[in-house]
Design a protein around this motif. Structure first.
Motif, mmCIF file in Angstrom:
data_model
loop_
_atom_site.group_PDB
_atom_site.id
_atom_site.type_symbol
_atom_site.label_atom_id
_atom_site.label_comp_id
_atom_site.label_asym_id
_atom_site.label_seq_id
_atom_site.Cartn_x
_atom_site.Cartn_y
_atom_site.Cartn_z
ATOM 1 N N ILE A 58 0.839 -1.209 0.000
ATOM 2 C CA ILE A 58 0.000 0.000 0.000
ATOM 3 C C ILE A 58 0.869 1.251 0.000
ATOM 4 N N CYS A 59 0.435 2.210 -0.772
ATOM 5 C CA CYS A 59 1.157 3.464 -0.947
ATOM 6 C C CYS A 59 1.189 4.247 0.370
ATOM 7 N N ARG A 60 2.312 4.924 0.618
ATOM 8 C CA ARG A 60 2.474 5.657 1.874
ATOM 9 C C ARG A 60 1.841 7.045 1.814
ATOM 10 N N HIS A 61 1.155 7.358 0.733
ATOM 11 C CA HIS A 61 0.459 8.635 0.653
ATOM 12 C C HIS A 61 -0.950 8.486 1.229
ATOM 13 N N ARG A 62 -1.847 7.847 0.478
ATOM 14 C CA ARG A 62 -3.201 7.680 0.990
ATOM 15 C C ARG A 62 -3.680 6.233 0.854
ATOM 16 N N ASN A 63 -2.681 5.329 0.954
ATOM 17 C CA ASN A 63 -2.962 3.897 1.141
ATOM 18 C C ASN A 63 -3.591 3.167 -0.038
ATOM 19 N N THR A 64 -3.421 3.656 -1.239
ATOM 20 C CA THR A 64 -3.913 2.923 -2.412
ATOM 21 C C THR A 64 -3.077 1.647 -2.596
ATOM 22 N N ILE A 65 -3.729 0.576 -3.076
ATOM 23 C CA ILE A 65 -2.969 -0.634 -3.417
ATOM 24 C C ILE A 65 -2.012 -0.264 -4.547
ATOM 25 N N THR A 79 4.662 2.576 -9.748
ATOM 26 C CA THR A 79 4.054 3.896 -9.569
ATOM 27 C C THR A 79 2.618 3.729 -9.101
ATOM 28 N N CYS A 80 2.279 4.429 -8.034
ATOM 29 C CA CYS A 80 0.918 4.352 -7.496
ATOM 30 C C CYS A 80 -0.067 4.900 -8.528
ATOM 31 N N PRO A 81 -1.198 4.174 -8.722
ATOM 32 C CA PRO A 81 -2.146 4.616 -9.755
ATOM 33 C C PRO A 81 -2.894 5.901 -9.386
ATOM 34 N N TYR A 82 -2.831 6.348 -8.109
ATOM 35 C CA TYR A 82 -3.665 7.478 -7.705
ATOM 36 C C TYR A 82 -2.993 8.827 -7.996
ATOM 37 N N HIS A 83 -1.831 9.095 -7.351
ATOM 38 C CA HIS A 83 -1.167 10.390 -7.568
ATOM 39 C C HIS A 83 0.268 10.221 -8.049
ATOM 40 N N ALA A 84 0.571 9.000 -8.487
ATOM 41 C CA ALA A 84 1.844 8.727 -9.166
ATOM 42 C C ALA A 84 3.085 8.840 -8.294
ATOM 43 N N TRP A 85 2.983 8.527 -7.010
ATOM 44 C CA TRP A 85 4.209 8.362 -6.229
ATOM 45 C C TRP A 85 4.888 7.086 -6.746
ATOM 46 N N THR A 86 6.225 7.148 -6.815
ATOM 47 C CA THR A 86 6.960 6.028 -7.420
ATOM 48 C C THR A 86 7.971 5.450 -6.424
HETATM 49 S S1 FES Z 1 -2.333 7.288 -2.773
HETATM 50 FE FE1 FES Z 1 -0.554 6.720 -3.802
HETATM 51 S S2 FES Z 1 0.129 8.512 -4.688
HETATM 52 FE FE2 FES Z 1 -1.628 9.124 -3.612
#
Ligand code: FES
Ligand code: FE2
Length: 383
Positions: A90-97, A110-117
């Motif tokens: 899970i992404c460390r931004h807002r927990n998206t898979i 790369t996270c599909p939500y806000h593109a943290w990589t």
């Molecule tokens: S939740 Fe992953 S980049 Fe925002």
């Protein structure tokens, strides 16, 4: 502890301590009770090591498996230097898979939500529109402990778990001579979810009784050649592992130039069935090993993977048969056995939910290994 759990535990205690003529199968509620599953979760699943397959699944830098254990999204990922790591997926931004379920290969994800990589060491390597004041150097995916044992990849959700190697020393003394850690060829044949409690899968793998009935087709032509012991029993056991000899080759494997040094005669002859509880079952035949993993999802569903690893694919073999088989043949054979087991094990789960389900007598000669599994279960849950 709920009343339902207490009575389940009491019934289990009675089963494993009873001195009757014939041992019984597990009380049916133990396969269907959500509160009993919660107890297993606390005392076993969240404490233990879980196998997620063979190192050959993660052979190339970037190979990954996105999966789950008890609903926890997990990412097992091979780094640039080949080291296998496990992360919370899970992404460390807002927990998206982060990575979609299944297998893949990537240097960066790369996270599909806000593109943290993130890179395969779990480090955040980039984010769009980074605020100037934000220190990203400490942002990392949550990492879990990983251990490799004889080429198998184990992960634990418990940061304080005892090292796996220490727990399996006795098993190494018995079968380490086969040098499974050198098996460099492998295929992962099946990744699926079975509508059955995890204990039904373990019992299915430890039960020699059902094979001639359930696997009639898979064993066509093989059964007459099998030298099976008349009594299915563990030849050795440790705290969390059991070993039996499931069949014996009529003629031991000959010596090959690329054999590991000192390969012993009994390893050339015996086909070993090995259970490393609670997650891994192996069938080892000197030059290849079949593996089955079980990952509980809820009382009635278990994630399940099947694969094979080998020293060399030229000597792939089924249960000590005289002739080697091809990878394609073996893949089909394992898939067929898998389907046959799925049918019957899902039927056990449906039957266990019946108001008229019973704890029936076991045929100890062929189901004796289940008794030891039940004792192990009781030991872990009653602690
Ligand atoms: S939740 Fe992953 S980049 Fe925002
Ligand atoms: Fe089976």
């Amino acid at each position: 502890m709920t009343l339902e759990t207490q009575s389940g535990l009491a019934a289990l205690a009675q089963l494993v301590t009873s001195k009757g003529d014939s041992p019984g199968s597990l009380p049916p509620s133990l396969y269907v009770s959500p509160s009993f599953f919660e107890l297993e979760k606390r005392r076993i699943f969240l404490q233990d090591w879980y196998c997620f397959g063979h190192a050959t699944d993660f052979a190339r830098p970037g190979d990954f498996l996105a999966t789950e254990l008890l609903g926890e999204p997990l990412l097992i990922w091979a780094g640039t230097q080949g080291q296998i790591r496990a992360f919370s997926n899970i992404c460390r931004h807002r927990n998206t898979i982060l990575a979609p379920a299944g297998r893949g290969k990537a240097r960066l994800l790369t996270c599909p939500y806000h593109a943290w990589t993130y890179n395969s060491e779990g480090t955040l390597r980039g984010m769009p529109d980074k605020p100037e004041h934000l220190n990203t150097s400490t942002i990392r995916l949550k990492e879990f402990r990983v251990e490799l044992w004889q080429g198998f990849v184990f992960v634990s959700l418990n940061d304080n778990v005892e090292p796996l190697a220490a727990r399996l020393q006795g098993l190494d003394a018995l079968i380490g001579n086969a040098r499974m850690d050198q098996f460099s060829w492998g295929i992962r044949c099946v990744d699926s979810s079975r509508k059955a409690n995890w204990k039904i899968l373990i019992e299915g793998a430890m039960d020699s009784y059902h094979a001639p009935h359930v696997h009639k087709t898979a064993f066509t032509g093989l059964l007459p050649n099998l030298e099976r012991p008349s009594r299915a029993a563990n030849i050795a056991a440790g705290e969390d592992w059991f070993v039996s000899v499931s069949s014996r080759r009529r003629t031991p494997w000959p010596r090959f130039d690329n054999d590991p040094a000192g390969l012993r005669d009994e390893i050339r002859s015996n086909v070993y069935s090995i259970a490393i509880l609670p997650s891994l079952i192996l069938s080892l035949d000197c030059h290849n090993v079949f593996w089955w993993t079980t990952h509980p999802e809820n009382p009635g569903h278990t994630r399940h993977a099947v694969g094979v690893a080998a020293r060399t694919p030229e000597r792939l073999n089924v249960f000590g048969q005289p002739e080697p088989v091809t990878p394609e043949w073996l893949q089909q054979w394992l898939a067929q056995r898998h389907m046959e087991d799925t049918g019957v094990q899902e039927a056990v789960q449906r039957g266990a939910a019946s108001a008229f389900a019973v704890s029936g007598p076991l045929v100890e000669k062929l189901e004796g290994r289940l008794v030891e599994f039940h004792r192990w279960l009781h030991g872990r849950l009653a602690a």
